[in-house]
Design a protein around this motif. Structure first.
Motif, PDB file in Angstrom:
ATOM      1  N   ARG A 281       0.832  -1.212   0.000  1.00  0.00           N
ATOM      2  CA  ARG A 281       0.000   0.000   0.000  1.00  0.00           C
ATOM      3  C   ARG A 281       0.864   1.259   0.000  1.00  0.00           C
ATOM      4  O   ARG A 281       0.515   2.263  -0.603  1.00  0.00           O
ATOM      5  CB  ARG A 281      -0.932   0.021   1.201  1.00  0.00           C
ATOM      6  CG  ARG A 281      -2.103  -0.921   1.063  1.00  0.00           C
ATOM      7  CD  ARG A 281      -3.056  -0.806   2.245  1.00  0.00           C
ATOM      8  NE  ARG A 281      -4.180  -1.684   2.082  1.00  0.00           N
ATOM      9  CZ  ARG A 281      -5.346  -1.304   1.582  1.00  0.00           C
ATOM     10  NH1 ARG A 281      -5.519  -0.068   1.199  1.00  0.00           N
ATOM     11  NH2 ARG A 281      -6.331  -2.168   1.476  1.00  0.00           N
TER      12      ARG A 281
ATOM     13  N   LYS B 297       3.821   1.625  -1.381  1.00  0.00           N
ATOM     14  CA  LYS B 297       4.333   1.837  -2.729  1.00  0.00           C
ATOM     15  C   LYS B 297       3.218   2.352  -3.634  1.00  0.00           C
ATOM     16  O   LYS B 297       3.431   3.262  -4.434  1.00  0.00           O
ATOM     17  CB  LYS B 297       4.940   0.559  -3.288  1.00  0.00           C
ATOM     18  CG  LYS B 297       5.611   0.779  -4.617  1.00  0.00           C
ATOM     19  CD  LYS B 297       6.542  -0.348  -4.971  1.00  0.00           C
ATOM     20  CE  LYS B 297       7.260   0.011  -6.262  1.00  0.00           C
ATOM     21  NZ  LYS B 297       8.293  -0.919  -6.609  1.00  0.00           N
ATOM     22  N   LEU B 298       2.019   1.791  -3.516  1.00  0.00           N
ATOM     23  CA  LEU B 298       0.887   2.242  -4.319  1.00  0.00           C
ATOM     24  C   LEU B 298       0.624   3.729  -4.107  1.00  0.00           C
ATOM     25  O   LEU B 298       0.451   4.474  -5.062  1.00  0.00           O
ATOM     26  CB  LEU B 298      -0.369   1.433  -3.987  1.00  0.00           C
ATOM     27  CG  LEU B 298      -1.647   1.847  -4.720  1.00  0.00           C
ATOM     28  CD1 LEU B 298      -1.506   1.622  -6.228  1.00  0.00           C
ATOM     29  CD2 LEU B 298      -2.843   1.095  -4.160  1.00  0.00           C
ATOM     30  N   SER B 299       0.641   4.154  -2.863  1.00  0.00           N
ATOM     31  CA  SER B 299       0.356   5.566  -2.578  1.00  0.00           C
ATOM     32  C   SER B 299       1.515   6.485  -2.957  1.00  0.00           C
ATOM     33  O   SER B 299       1.331   7.701  -3.019  1.00  0.00           O
ATOM     34  CB  SER B 299      -0.008   5.750  -1.096  1.00  0.00           C
ATOM     35  OG  SER B 299       1.091   5.422  -0.279  1.00  0.00           O
ATOM     36  N   SER B 300       2.682   5.929  -3.239  1.00  0.00           N
ATOM     37  CA  SER B 300       3.819   6.768  -3.628  1.00  0.00           C
ATOM     38  C   SER B 300       3.730   7.242  -5.075  1.00  0.00           C
ATOM     39  O   SER B 300       4.391   8.215  -5.450  1.00  0.00           O
ATOM     40  CB  SER B 300       5.142   6.018  -3.418  1.00  0.00           C
ATOM     41  OG  SER B 300       5.319   5.018  -4.407  1.00  0.00           O
ATOM     42  N   PHE B 301       2.906   6.585  -5.880  1.00  0.00           N
ATOM     43  CA  PHE B 301       2.760   6.997  -7.273  1.00  0.00           C
ATOM     44  C   PHE B 301       1.848   8.215  -7.353  1.00  0.00           C
ATOM     45  O   PHE B 301       0.817   8.283  -6.701  1.00  0.00           O
ATOM     46  CB  PHE B 301       2.212   5.850  -8.128  1.00  0.00           C
ATOM     47  CG  PHE B 301       3.166   4.695  -8.215  1.00  0.00           C
ATOM     48  CD1 PHE B 301       4.333   4.796  -8.947  1.00  0.00           C
ATOM     49  CD2 PHE B 301       2.904   3.505  -7.549  1.00  0.00           C
ATOM     50  CE1 PHE B 301       5.228   3.729  -9.023  1.00  0.00           C
ATOM     51  CE2 PHE B 301       3.778   2.436  -7.620  1.00  0.00           C
ATOM     52  CZ  PHE B 301       4.945   2.554  -8.359  1.00  0.00           C
TER      53      PHE B 301
ATOM     54  N   LEU C 207      -2.847   8.370 -11.481  1.00  0.00           N
ATOM     55  CA  LEU C 207      -3.673   7.173 -11.564  1.00  0.00           C
ATOM     56  C   LEU C 207      -3.073   6.162 -12.541  1.00  0.00           C
ATOM     57  O   LEU C 207      -3.094   4.961 -12.292  1.00  0.00           O
ATOM     58  CB  LEU C 207      -5.095   7.544 -11.993  1.00  0.00           C
ATOM     59  CG  LEU C 207      -6.074   6.396 -12.180  1.00  0.00           C
ATOM     60  CD1 LEU C 207      -6.282   5.650 -10.872  1.00  0.00           C
ATOM     61  CD2 LEU C 207      -7.382   6.909 -12.732  1.00  0.00           C
TER      62      LEU C 207
ATOM     63  N   GLU D 188       0.079   5.623 -13.197  1.00  0.00           N
ATOM     64  CA  GLU D 188       1.191   4.940 -12.531  1.00  0.00           C
ATOM     65  C   GLU D 188       0.675   3.925 -11.517  1.00  0.00           C
ATOM     66  O   GLU D 188       1.222   2.822 -11.394  1.00  0.00           O
ATOM     67  CB  GLU D 188       2.087   5.954 -11.819  1.00  0.00           C
ATOM     68  CG  GLU D 188       2.856   6.843 -12.745  1.00  0.00           C
ATOM     69  CD  GLU D 188       3.588   7.956 -12.009  1.00  0.00           C
ATOM     70  OE1 GLU D 188       4.698   8.283 -12.453  1.00  0.00           O
ATOM     71  OE2 GLU D 188       3.073   8.494 -11.008  1.00  0.00           O
ATOM     72  N   GLN D 189      -0.386   4.272 -10.797  1.00  0.00           N
ATOM     73  CA  GLN D 189      -0.967   3.357  -9.823  1.00  0.00           C
ATOM     74  C   GLN D 189      -1.520   2.121 -10.528  1.00  0.00           C
ATOM     75  O   GLN D 189      -1.314   0.994 -10.074  1.00  0.00           O
ATOM     76  CB  GLN D 189      -2.053   4.047  -9.014  1.00  0.00           C
ATOM     77  CG  GLN D 189      -1.524   5.092  -8.075  1.00  0.00           C
ATOM     78  CD  GLN D 189      -2.622   5.870  -7.386  1.00  0.00           C
ATOM     79  OE1 GLN D 189      -3.785   5.814  -7.764  1.00  0.00           O
ATOM     80  NE2 GLN D 189      -2.247   6.610  -6.347  1.00  0.00           N
ATOM     81  N   CYS D 190      -2.209   2.334 -11.646  1.00  0.00           N
ATOM     82  CA  CYS D 190      -2.759   1.209 -12.402  1.00  0.00           C
ATOM     83  C   CYS D 190      -1.646   0.313 -12.933  1.00  0.00           C
ATOM     84  O   CYS D 190      -1.747  -0.910 -12.862  1.00  0.00           O
ATOM     85  CB  CYS D 190      -3.624   1.711 -13.552  1.00  0.00           C
ATOM     86  SG  CYS D 190      -5.181   2.433 -13.015  1.00  0.00           S
TER      87      CYS D 190
ATOM     88  N   TYR E 256       1.277  -0.128 -11.652  1.00  0.00           N
ATOM     89  CA  TYR E 256       1.815  -0.870 -10.514  1.00  0.00           C
ATOM     90  C   TYR E 256       0.882  -2.032 -10.139  1.00  0.00           C
ATOM     91  O   TYR E 256       1.337  -3.166  -9.940  1.00  0.00           O
ATOM     92  CB  TYR E 256       2.025   0.057  -9.316  1.00  0.00           C
ATOM     93  CG  TYR E 256       2.381  -0.690  -8.059  1.00  0.00           C
ATOM     94  CD1 TYR E 256       3.598  -1.362  -7.948  1.00  0.00           C
ATOM     95  CD2 TYR E 256       1.499  -0.758  -6.990  1.00  0.00           C
ATOM     96  CE1 TYR E 256       3.919  -2.074  -6.806  1.00  0.00           C
ATOM     97  CE2 TYR E 256       1.817  -1.455  -5.843  1.00  0.00           C
ATOM     98  CZ  TYR E 256       3.027  -2.116  -5.754  1.00  0.00           C
ATOM     99  OH  TYR E 256       3.342  -2.822  -4.631  1.00  0.00           O
ATOM    100  N   LEU E 257      -0.425  -1.757 -10.058  1.00  0.00           N
ATOM    101  CA  LEU E 257      -1.372  -2.809  -9.705  1.00  0.00           C
ATOM    102  C   LEU E 257      -1.349  -3.940 -10.730  1.00  0.00           C
ATOM    103  O   LEU E 257      -1.454  -5.112 -10.371  1.00  0.00           O
ATOM    104  CB  LEU E 257      -2.784  -2.233  -9.567  1.00  0.00           C
ATOM    105  CG  LEU E 257      -3.008  -1.350  -8.343  1.00  0.00           C
ATOM    106  CD1 LEU E 257      -4.356  -0.645  -8.432  1.00  0.00           C
ATOM    107  CD2 LEU E 257      -2.907  -2.159  -7.058  1.00  0.00           C
TER     108      LEU E 257
END
Length: 81
Positions: A9, A11-15, A18, A20-22, A24-25
């Protein structure tokens, strides 16, 4: 053998975006868990807003499509701004 990133979580919030988050996911393993009478897509302990009445494979495919669509929509909106 496929290699996935370990979901975090933090790392996800470090992007910052949206997209970049996608991305990563999508690099992490997506699974499906029972949620009532349907399956819900998840990445680690992070629940995605993707539900399916089908099997686990179908739920994961819907999640991949949803994440790719979210990233593309974000990038298209950013280009138009």
């Amino acid at each position: 053998m496929d290699a996935y990133n370990t979901f975090s979580r933090e790392k996800l919030s470090s992007f910052k975006t949206l997209a970049e988050q996608c991305r990563y996911l999508l690099s992490c393993k997506i699974t499906a868990a029972a949620s009532g009478n349907t399956l819900q897509a998840r990445v680690g302990d992070f629940a995605l807003p993707v539900f399916c009445n089908g099997d686990e494979y179908q739920t994961i495919q819907k999640a991949v499509y949803w994440l790719k669509t979210q990233a593309a929509n974000y990038l298209n909106a950013a280009k138009g701004a």
